[in-house]
Design a protein around this motif. Structure first.
Motif, mmCIF file in Angstrom:
data_model
loop_
_atom_site.group_PDB
_atom_site.id
_atom_site.type_symbol
_atom_site.label_atom_id
_atom_site.label_comp_id
_atom_site.label_asym_id
_atom_site.label_seq_id
_atom_site.Cartn_x
_atom_site.Cartn_y
_atom_site.Cartn_z
ATOM 1 N N GLY A 152 0.811 -1.212 0.000
ATOM 2 C CA GLY A 152 0.000 0.000 0.000
ATOM 3 C C GLY A 152 0.842 1.259 0.000
ATOM 4 N N ALA A 153 0.200 2.375 -0.310
ATOM 5 C CA ALA A 153 0.872 3.677 -0.307
ATOM 6 C C ALA A 153 -0.172 4.767 -0.175
ATOM 7 C CB ALA A 153 1.694 3.867 -1.579
ATOM 8 N N GLY A 154 0.290 5.964 0.158
ATOM 9 C CA GLY A 154 -0.616 7.097 0.283
ATOM 10 C C GLY A 154 0.123 8.323 0.794
ATOM 11 N N PRO A 155 -0.580 9.427 0.957
ATOM 12 C CA PRO A 155 0.052 10.658 1.433
ATOM 13 C C PRO A 155 0.103 10.712 2.958
ATOM 14 C CG PRO A 155 -2.225 11.089 0.884
ATOM 15 C CD PRO A 155 -1.993 9.631 0.579
ATOM 16 N N ALA A 156 1.083 11.443 3.464
ATOM 17 C CA ALA A 156 1.223 11.666 4.902
ATOM 18 C C ALA A 156 1.633 13.113 5.131
ATOM 19 C CB ALA A 156 2.252 10.715 5.513
ATOM 20 N N ALA A 157 1.195 13.685 6.246
ATOM 21 C CA ALA A 157 1.536 15.068 6.571
ATOM 22 C C ALA A 157 1.517 15.248 8.079
ATOM 23 C CB ALA A 157 0.565 16.051 5.913
ATOM 24 N N VAL A 158 2.333 16.185 8.553
ATOM 25 C CA VAL A 158 2.361 16.525 9.973
ATOM 26 C C VAL A 158 2.557 18.027 10.101
ATOM 27 C CG1 VAL A 158 4.855 16.092 10.135
ATOM 28 C CG2 VAL A 158 3.449 16.025 12.202
ATOM 29 N N VAL A 159 1.900 18.610 11.088
ATOM 30 C CA VAL A 159 2.045 20.026 11.378
ATOM 31 C C VAL A 159 2.064 20.196 12.889
ATOM 32 C CG1 VAL A 159 -0.446 20.445 11.284
ATOM 33 C CG2 VAL A 159 1.137 22.343 10.938
ATOM 34 N N LEU A 160 2.925 21.083 13.396
ATOM 35 C CA LEU A 160 3.009 21.275 14.839
ATOM 36 C C LEU A 160 3.569 22.653 15.156
ATOM 37 C CD1 LEU A 160 6.193 20.065 16.475
ATOM 38 C CD2 LEU A 160 5.797 19.324 14.119
ATOM 39 N N LYS A 161 3.416 23.036 16.419
ATOM 40 C CA LYS A 161 3.956 24.301 16.890
ATOM 41 C C LYS A 161 4.462 24.132 18.315
ATOM 42 C CE LYS A 161 3.078 29.274 16.990
ATOM 43 N NZ LYS A 161 2.106 30.369 16.683
ATOM 44 N N MET A 162 5.616 24.738 18.592
ATOM 45 C CA MET A 162 6.161 24.797 19.939
ATOM 46 C C MET A 162 5.906 26.199 20.463
ATOM 47 S SD MET A 162 9.703 22.634 19.627
ATOM 48 C CE MET A 162 9.680 20.926 19.035
ATOM 49 N N ASP A 163 5.029 26.289 21.453
ATOM 50 C CA ASP A 163 4.564 27.580 21.941
ATOM 51 C C ASP A 163 4.773 27.630 23.449
ATOM 52 O OD1 ASP A 163 3.343 29.993 22.345
ATOM 53 O OD2 ASP A 163 1.332 29.343 21.799
ATOM 54 N N GLY A 164 5.949 28.141 23.871
ATOM 55 C CA GLY A 164 6.265 28.154 25.293
ATOM 56 C C GLY A 164 6.379 26.737 25.836
ATOM 57 N N LYS A 165 5.583 26.421 26.843
ATOM 58 C CA LYS A 165 5.596 25.076 27.425
ATOM 59 C C LYS A 165 4.744 24.085 26.638
ATOM 60 C CE LYS A 165 6.558 26.452 32.218
ATOM 61 N NZ LYS A 165 7.799 25.669 32.322
ATOM 62 N N TRP A 166 4.039 24.581 25.621
ATOM 63 C CA TRP A 166 3.147 23.735 24.838
ATOM 64 C C TRP A 166 3.826 23.237 23.562
ATOM 65 C CZ3 TRP A 166 -1.661 22.376 26.609
ATOM 66 C CH2 TRP A 166 -2.189 23.152 27.642
ATOM 67 N N TYR A 168 2.043 21.229 20.269
ATOM 68 C CA TYR A 168 0.784 20.665 19.794
ATOM 69 C C TYR A 168 0.775 20.606 18.266
ATOM 70 C CZ TYR A 168 -0.117 25.731 19.690
ATOM 71 O OH TYR A 168 -0.012 27.078 19.493
ATOM 72 N N GLY A 169 -0.048 19.699 17.752
ATOM 73 C CA GLY A 169 -0.138 19.534 16.308
ATOM 74 C C GLY A 169 -0.904 18.262 15.960
ATOM 75 N N ALA A 170 -0.682 17.764 14.761
ATOM 76 C CA ALA A 170 -1.375 16.552 14.307
ATOM 77 C C ALA A 170 -0.589 15.900 13.179
ATOM 78 C CB ALA A 170 -2.795 16.878 13.844
ATOM 79 N N LEU A 171 -0.704 14.598 13.103
ATOM 80 C CA LEU A 171 -0.118 13.796 12.025
ATOM 81 C C LEU A 171 -1.250 13.008 11.375
ATOM 82 C CD1 LEU A 171 3.122 11.669 12.167
ATOM 83 C CD2 LEU A 171 1.016 10.663 11.287
ATOM 84 N N ALA A 172 -1.246 12.944 10.051
ATOM 85 C CA ALA A 172 -2.307 12.214 9.341
ATOM 86 C C ALA A 172 -1.727 11.500 8.134
ATOM 87 C CB ALA A 172 -3.417 13.174 8.906
ATOM 88 N N MET A 173 -2.291 10.343 7.829
ATOM 89 C CA MET A 173 -1.952 9.640 6.592
ATOM 90 C C MET A 173 -3.100 8.720 6.204
ATOM 91 S SD MET A 173 0.874 6.772 7.672
ATOM 92 C CE MET A 173 0.589 5.598 9.000
ATOM 93 N N ASN A 174 -3.206 8.458 4.910
ATOM 94 C CA ASN A 174 -4.194 7.509 4.405
ATOM 95 C C ASN A 174 -3.490 6.543 3.467
ATOM 96 O OD1 ASN A 174 -7.489 7.518 4.416
ATOM 97 N ND2 ASN A 174 -6.659 6.438 2.633
ATOM 98 N N ILE A 175 -3.743 5.256 3.676
ATOM 99 C CA ILE A 175 -3.091 4.203 2.903
ATOM 100 C C ILE A 175 -4.126 3.478 2.055
ATOM 101 C CG2 ILE A 175 -1.894 1.989 3.056
ATOM 102 C CD1 ILE A 175 -0.075 4.238 3.773
ATOM 103 N N TRP A 176 -3.801 3.303 0.758
ATOM 104 C CA TRP A 176 -4.587 2.481 -0.152
ATOM 105 C C TRP A 176 -3.716 1.318 -0.624
ATOM 106 C CZ3 TRP A 176 -4.752 7.809 -0.335
ATOM 107 C CH2 TRP A 176 -6.005 8.418 -0.208
ATOM 108 N N SER A 177 -4.266 0.122 -0.648
ATOM 109 C CA SER A 177 -3.512 -1.022 -1.160
ATOM 110 C C SER A 177 -3.536 -1.009 -2.688
ATOM 111 C CB SER A 177 -4.093 -2.338 -0.633
ATOM 112 O OG SER A 177 -5.456 -2.487 -1.006
ATOM 113 N N PHE A 178 -2.424 -1.445 -3.278
ATOM 114 C CA PHE A 178 -2.343 -1.496 -4.739
ATOM 115 C C PHE A 178 -1.846 -2.846 -5.251
ATOM 116 C CE2 PHE A 178 1.677 0.350 -3.225
ATOM 117 C CZ PHE A 178 2.608 -0.521 -3.789
ATOM 118 N N GLY A 179 -1.561 -3.767 -4.359
ATOM 119 C CA GLY A 179 -1.098 -5.083 -4.787
ATOM 120 C C GLY A 179 -1.013 -6.014 -3.593
ATOM 121 N N GLY A 180 -0.727 -7.275 -3.885
ATOM 122 C CA GLY A 180 -0.607 -8.267 -2.825
ATOM 123 C C GLY A 180 -1.632 -9.364 -2.988
#
Length: 278
Positions: A152-166, A168-180
């Protein structure tokens, strides 16, 4: 000339270790909380799932997740993350819906996920850090019950921020199978979303609290079996193992949404993460 040259060589070898040893606990914690950290790191994450399936059984998945950053040029870094799971399933459970249930317990390596994030070195005035790239799903399972036998394969992305003691952010990806195995025969394909929001608050003496739920959706399943949505918190601390910076943490999550019939109710996560010089 030989003596100064030897001194320079020794200094070049020791300097990264010295710099790591001088990292504060807050710097160690924030580096471990950044999926796009510019340091080599090795997170080892053990997930124990409770009350899974109609028999309320327990399964365990230990993920080995080496993170390797590479400088591409003065503007871009490539950060790779490989997740290799070691899975333990009780009798009657399977990770592959196309494989009949087995009477015996199963233990071995599951399918591997590899992601490559291209991230800019300059975050700009906003302070937001981001990365995007491909994700690949590899059928490395040592047993048919422990994987999907699909590529399988697909896109992935992550975004985050370091704000003082914080942090925070998020990571996401979606996988589609193409063989096997069975892909061309109409056997259930892989089409799955992984969404991982994260919020960390860093306290004194290296302590931090965090919420890092792993939300998943199986788009091939019907509505009653599609989503897993956990909610919970964890606590951790940054420290040093000799001169090696590391963090240790423990989390607990309750699944407010879980697949009917086979979804688990609770999850306990224990993780250590080692940081190394580049």
């Amino acid at each position: 000339m030989k003596y100064p040259l030897k001194c320079l060589t020794l200094a070049a070898l020791l300097l990264p270790g010295i710099l790591l040893a001088e990292m504060s606990q807050e710097e160690i914690a924030k580096a471990s909380q950044n999926p796009l950290t510019a340091m080599y790191s090795l997170p080892i994450q053990n997930n124990t799932y409770f009350n899974a399936g109609p028999l309320s059984q327990t399964k365990n998945v230990a993920n080995f997740q080496p993170v390797l950053p590479f400088d591409l040029n003065d503007d871009w870094t490539l950060v790779t993350r490989t997740i290799v799971p070691l899975i333990s399933l009780p009798s009657g459970m399977t990770m592959n819906s196309d494989v009949p249930f087995d009477d015996g317990s199963q233990f071995g390596i599951g399918d591997t996920t590899f992601t490559a994030f291209f991230t800019p070195k300059n975050t700009g005035d906003s302070g937001w850090i981001w990365g995007a790239g491909p994700a690949f799903y590899l059928p490395t399972a040592s047993n048919d019950s422990l994987g999907t036998k699909k590529w399988g394969a697909g896109p992935a992305a992550v975004v985050l921020k370091m704000d003082g003691k914080w942090v925070y952010g998020a990571l996401a990806m979606n996988i589609w199978s193409f063989g096997g195995a069975g892909q061309s025969e109409g056997i259930q394909k892989v089409n799955s979303l992984t969404l991982q929001p994260f919020v960390n608050y860093n306290l004194d003496d290296g302590w931090f609290v965090a919420s890092v739920p792993i939300i998943t959706a199986n788009w091939e399943a019907d509505n009653d079996h599609r989503w897993t949505v956990p909610m919970g918190l964890g606590v951790g601390r940054a420290m040093k193992l000799g001169s090696i910076p590391m963090t240790a943490q423990i989390h607990g999550y309750y699944n407010v949404v879980t697949p009917d019939d086979y979804g688990e109710e609770w999850q306990m996560r224990i993780q250590i993460q080692l940081l190394f010089p580049r």
